[in-house]
Write an enzyme that holds these catalytic residues in place. Structure first.
Site, mmCIF file in Angstrom:
data_model
loop_
_atom_site.group_PDB
_atom_site.id
_atom_site.type_symbol
_atom_site.label_atom_id
_atom_site.label_comp_id
_atom_site.label_asym_id
_atom_site.label_seq_id
_atom_site.Cartn_x
_atom_site.Cartn_y
_atom_site.Cartn_z
ATOM 1 N N GLY A 108 6.898 -8.082 4.373
ATOM 2 C CA GLY A 108 7.124 -6.656 4.652
ATOM 3 C C GLY A 108 6.661 -6.332 6.073
ATOM 4 O O GLY A 108 5.567 -6.718 6.478
ATOM 5 N N ASP B 193 0.249 -12.753 2.451
ATOM 6 C CA ASP B 193 -0.079 -14.024 1.782
ATOM 7 C C ASP B 193 1.150 -14.895 1.561
ATOM 8 O O ASP B 193 1.075 -16.117 1.639
ATOM 9 C CB ASP B 193 -0.868 -13.790 0.483
ATOM 10 C CG ASP B 193 -0.251 -12.712 -0.390
ATOM 11 O OD1 ASP B 193 -0.934 -12.229 -1.292
ATOM 12 O OD2 ASP B 193 0.921 -12.359 -0.133
ATOM 13 N N THR C 50 0.207 -6.564 7.256
ATOM 14 C CA THR C 50 0.754 -5.926 6.046
ATOM 15 C C THR C 50 0.030 -4.608 5.846
ATOM 16 O O THR C 50 -1.166 -4.500 6.111
ATOM 17 C CB THR C 50 0.558 -6.790 4.783
ATOM 18 O OG1 THR C 50 0.865 -6.000 3.621
ATOM 19 C CG2 THR C 50 -0.865 -7.313 4.627
ATOM 20 N N ASP D 278 -0.744 -3.379 3.100
ATOM 21 C CA ASP D 278 -1.491 -3.410 1.833
ATOM 22 C C ASP D 278 -2.989 -3.617 1.986
ATOM 23 O O ASP D 278 -3.745 -3.289 1.065
ATOM 24 C CB ASP D 278 -0.945 -4.519 0.925
ATOM 25 C CG ASP D 278 0.520 -4.322 0.618
ATOM 26 O OD1 ASP D 278 1.181 -5.299 0.211
ATOM 27 O OD2 ASP D 278 1.013 -3.197 0.806
ATOM 28 N N ASP E 283 -4.648 -6.228 1.601
ATOM 29 C CA ASP E 283 -5.072 -6.953 0.385
ATOM 30 C C ASP E 283 -5.425 -8.409 0.664
ATOM 31 O O ASP E 283 -5.479 -9.220 -0.241
ATOM 32 C CB ASP E 283 -3.935 -6.910 -0.654
ATOM 33 C CG ASP E 283 -2.650 -7.524 -0.122
ATOM 34 O OD1 ASP E 283 -1.710 -7.728 -0.913
ATOM 35 O OD2 ASP E 283 -2.589 -7.797 1.097
ATOM 36 N N ARG F 180 0.963 18.940 -0.927
ATOM 37 C CA ARG F 180 -0.037 19.863 -1.475
ATOM 38 C C ARG F 180 0.346 21.327 -1.180
ATOM 39 O O ARG F 180 0.111 22.217 -1.986
ATOM 40 C CB ARG F 180 -1.432 19.578 -0.909
ATOM 41 C CG ARG F 180 -2.511 20.415 -1.599
ATOM 42 C CD ARG F 180 -3.886 20.104 -1.114
ATOM 43 N NE ARG F 180 -4.417 18.858 -1.621
ATOM 44 C CZ ARG F 180 -4.896 18.696 -2.854
ATOM 45 N NH1 ARG F 180 -4.852 19.687 -3.712
ATOM 46 N NH2 ARG F 180 -5.395 17.542 -3.253
ATOM 47 N N ARG G 6 1.523 -2.946 -3.254
ATOM 48 C CA ARG G 6 1.831 -4.101 -4.120
ATOM 49 C C ARG G 6 0.870 -4.100 -5.298
ATOM 50 O O ARG G 6 0.832 -3.107 -6.028
ATOM 51 C CB ARG G 6 1.794 -5.404 -3.340
ATOM 52 C CG ARG G 6 2.653 -6.511 -3.979
ATOM 53 C CD ARG G 6 2.620 -7.793 -3.160
ATOM 54 N NE ARG G 6 3.365 -7.676 -1.921
ATOM 55 C CZ ARG G 6 4.687 -7.867 -1.836
ATOM 56 N NH1 ARG G 6 5.363 -8.152 -2.914
ATOM 57 N NH2 ARG G 6 5.297 -7.767 -0.679
ATOM 58 N N GLU H 219 1.280 1.781 -6.805
ATOM 59 C CA GLU H 219 2.494 1.250 -7.474
ATOM 60 C C GLU H 219 2.151 0.093 -8.422
ATOM 61 O O GLU H 219 2.856 -0.153 -9.391
ATOM 62 C CB GLU H 219 3.500 0.770 -6.441
ATOM 63 C CG GLU H 219 3.025 -0.381 -5.583
ATOM 64 C CD GLU H 219 4.076 -0.877 -4.605
ATOM 65 O OE1 GLU H 219 5.264 -0.567 -4.798
ATOM 66 O OE2 GLU H 219 3.726 -1.563 -3.652
ATOM 67 N N GLN I 238 6.261 4.722 4.211
ATOM 68 C CA GLN I 238 4.854 4.332 4.414
ATOM 69 C C GLN I 238 4.719 3.165 5.383
ATOM 70 O O GLN I 238 3.640 2.880 5.899
ATOM 71 C CB GLN I 238 4.246 3.949 3.057
ATOM 72 C CG GLN I 238 4.244 5.089 2.060
ATOM 73 C CD GLN I 238 3.940 4.626 0.655
ATOM 74 O OE1 GLN I 238 2.782 4.515 0.260
ATOM 75 N NE2 GLN I 238 4.969 4.340 -0.134
HETATM 76 O O1 F6P Z 1 3.701 -5.797 1.163
HETATM 77 C C1 F6P Z 1 4.100 -4.613 1.794
HETATM 78 C C2 F6P Z 1 4.950 -3.803 0.842
HETATM 79 O O2 F6P Z 1 5.298 -2.610 1.464
HETATM 80 C C3 F6P Z 1 4.274 -3.501 -0.475
HETATM 81 O O3 F6P Z 1 3.326 -2.458 -0.377
HETATM 82 C C4 F6P Z 1 5.477 -3.155 -1.319
HETATM 83 O O4 F6P Z 1 5.244 -3.302 -2.696
HETATM 84 C C5 F6P Z 1 6.498 -4.192 -0.840
HETATM 85 O O5 F6P Z 1 6.150 -4.507 0.512
HETATM 86 C C6 F6P Z 1 7.922 -3.697 -0.870
HETATM 87 O O6 F6P Z 1 8.733 -4.836 -0.562
HETATM 88 P P1 F6P Z 1 10.241 -4.619 -0.014
HETATM 89 O O7 F6P Z 1 10.126 -4.187 1.415
HETATM 90 O O8 F6P Z 1 10.858 -5.974 -0.163
HETATM 91 O O9 F6P Z 1 10.876 -3.562 -0.865
#
Ligand code: F6P
Length: 328
Positions: free
Chosen positions: A15, A107, A130, A132, A134, A159, A176, A227, A260
Site C-alpha cells: 500500500g 511486512d 505504510t 498502519d 504495525d 462531528r 489492516r 477495520e 487515508q
Molecule cells: O497497509 C496499508 C493499507 O492501507 C491498510 O491499512 C489497508 O487495509 C490496505 O492497505 C488496503 O489495501 P488495498 O490498497 O489493496 O485496498
C-alpha cells in the site's frame, strides 16, 4: 566494513503511503552524495520481473518531497511469490548490474525481499513505509503521522454534522489488523468509543458505554472502529445492532477508505523519510544486509528484517488508558 557497491536499486511496494516519495528522494540523493548510481524500479516486484528500470539522478527527484503516493508506483505481484518469478527478477537485476536493493514498504514487501536475499544472497535493506504503523522495530512508519492528521481532520468534519443532528457515527478507519491508527485518531478526535483488534470491548460493554454517554448528556457520539476490529460485526451491522438495542440513537456510518493514504506528507514524515533514506544507503555501503531501518527514541537503528516481520508493534497501553479516562 565497506563493500564494493556501485549501483543501488530502489523499489516501493505494498500500500502506498505519504512520504514514500521523500524516502525515494533521500535514497537517490544519498547515492549521488556517495558517487554511486541509483536505479528506480517501477511498479514494485512486478516491474523488477519485467525490467521496468530507470536511472535516477539527484535532479530526477526534484519537487517530490511534498507529493503523496510513490512516483515509482507500487503493485502487488503474484509472480514474485514464485521461485520462477524471483529468478526472472534476479536476471533483470544482474543484467542491470544492480549490486543492492532498498525496499520501501510493509511486512509483505520485506518478506518478498528476504526470500530474494536467501535465494540469491543479494544485499537488501528495508525502509518501513505504510500508514498502519504495525511494523516491529520502529516507533513510526513513513505515512503514519500524515494519515493520523488527515483522519482527525475528517472526523472533526463528521462531528459537526453528528452534533447538528444529535447522531451517533460509526467511523471505520484503516490499519489492516492493527489498531494504532484507530486508537490515536480516536483520542485525537475525542471519540466516545474506540474499537481496536488488540482489545475485545464486546457488544454489551459498547452498549453500556453509549448508554453512559447519553446519560451524561452527550447528544452526539463518535465511535472509531479499526477495520481489523474483532467485535464480530462490521460497522453497518453495528449500526443495525445499536439502532435495535438503543432506539434513542439515530445512527450513521462512514467508511473513510483510501483518502487515508493520500495527501501531501507532514513535515514529520518528510524528515523521517529523509533520515531513513540516508541510513539505508549508508548501511548498505557499510556491508549491512537483511535489516530494516527504524526510528526508536528518535534514533535511526537497524532491526533484522526477520524480527521486523515476525511480530506487530504493540499497542500503547498508556494511551489505551488515556482513551478510557477521556470517555468519562
Ligand atoms: O497497509 C496499508 C493499507 O492501507 C491498510 O491499512 C489497508 O487495509 C490496505 O492497505 C488496503 O489495501 P488495498 O490498497 O489493496 O485496498
Amino acid at each position: 566494513m565497506s563493500v564494493n557497491i556501485k549501483k543501488i536499486g530502489i523499489i516501493t511496494s505494498g500500500g502506498d503511503a505519504p512520504g514514500m516519495n521523500a524516502a525515494i528522494r533521500s535514497v537517490v540523493r544519498s547515492c549521488a552524495f556517495h558517487n554511486i548510481d541509483c536505479i528506480g524500479i517501477y511498479r514494485g516486484y512486478e516491474g523488477m520481473i519485467e525490467g521496468d528500470f530507470k536511472k535516477l539522478s539527484a535532479r530526477s527527484v526534484n519537487n517530490i518531497i511534498n507529493k503523496g503516493g510513490t512516483f515509482l508506483k507500487s503493485a502487488r505481484s503474484e509472480e514474485f511469490r514464485t521461485k520462477e518469478g524471483r529468478q526472472k527478477a534476479y536476471a533483470q537485476i544482474t543484467k542491470e548490474n544492480i549490486d543492492a536493493l532498498v525496499l520501501i514498504g510493509g511486512d509483505g514487501t520485506f518478506t518478498g525481499g528476504m526470500l530474494f536475499n536467501e535465494e540469491f544472497n543479494f544485499p537488501i535493506i528495508g525502509i518501513p513505509g505504510t500508514i498502519d504503523n504495525d511494523i516491529f522495530g520502529t516507533n513510526y512508519t513513513i505515512g503514519y503521522d500524515t494519515a493520523l492528521n488527515t483522519i482527525v481532520e475528517v472526523i472533526d468534519k463528521i462531528r459537526d454534522t453528528a452534533s447538528s443532528h444529535k447522531r451517533l457515527f460509526f467511523i471505520e478507519v484503516m490499519g489492516r489488523d492493527a489498531g494504532h491508527i484507530a486508537l490515536n485518531v480516536g483520542v485525537g478526535a475525542g471519540a466516545e468509543e474506540i474499537l481496536i483488534p488488540e482489545e475485545d470491548l464486546g457488544l454489551e460493554r459498547l452498549l453500556e458505554s453509549l448508554r453512559r454517554s447519553k446519560k451524561s448528556g452527550k447528544s452526539s457520539s463518535i465511535v472509531v472502529v479499526a477495520e481489523g476490529d474483532k467485535i464480530g460485526k462490521n460497522v453497518f451491522e453495528l449500526r443495525d445492532y445499536v439502532e435495535e438495542h438503543l432506539p434513542e440513537y439515530e445512527v450513521r456510518v462512514s467508511v473513510l477508505g483510501h483518502l487515508q493514504r493520500g495527501g501531501s506528507p507532514s513535515c514529520f514524515d518528510r524528515v523521517l523519510a529523509s533520515r531513513m533514506g540516508v541510513k539505508a544507503v549508508e548501511s548498505l555501503l557499510d556491508g549491512k544486509t537483511n535489516f530494516m531501518v527504524g526510528s526508536i527514541n528518535n534514533k535511526m537503528v537497524l532491526t533484522l528484517l526477520k524480527e521486523a516481520v515476525k511480530t506487530h508493534s504493540k499497542i500503547n497501553k498508556e494511551l489505551l488508558r488515556v482513551s478510557d479516562i477521556m470517555g468519562t
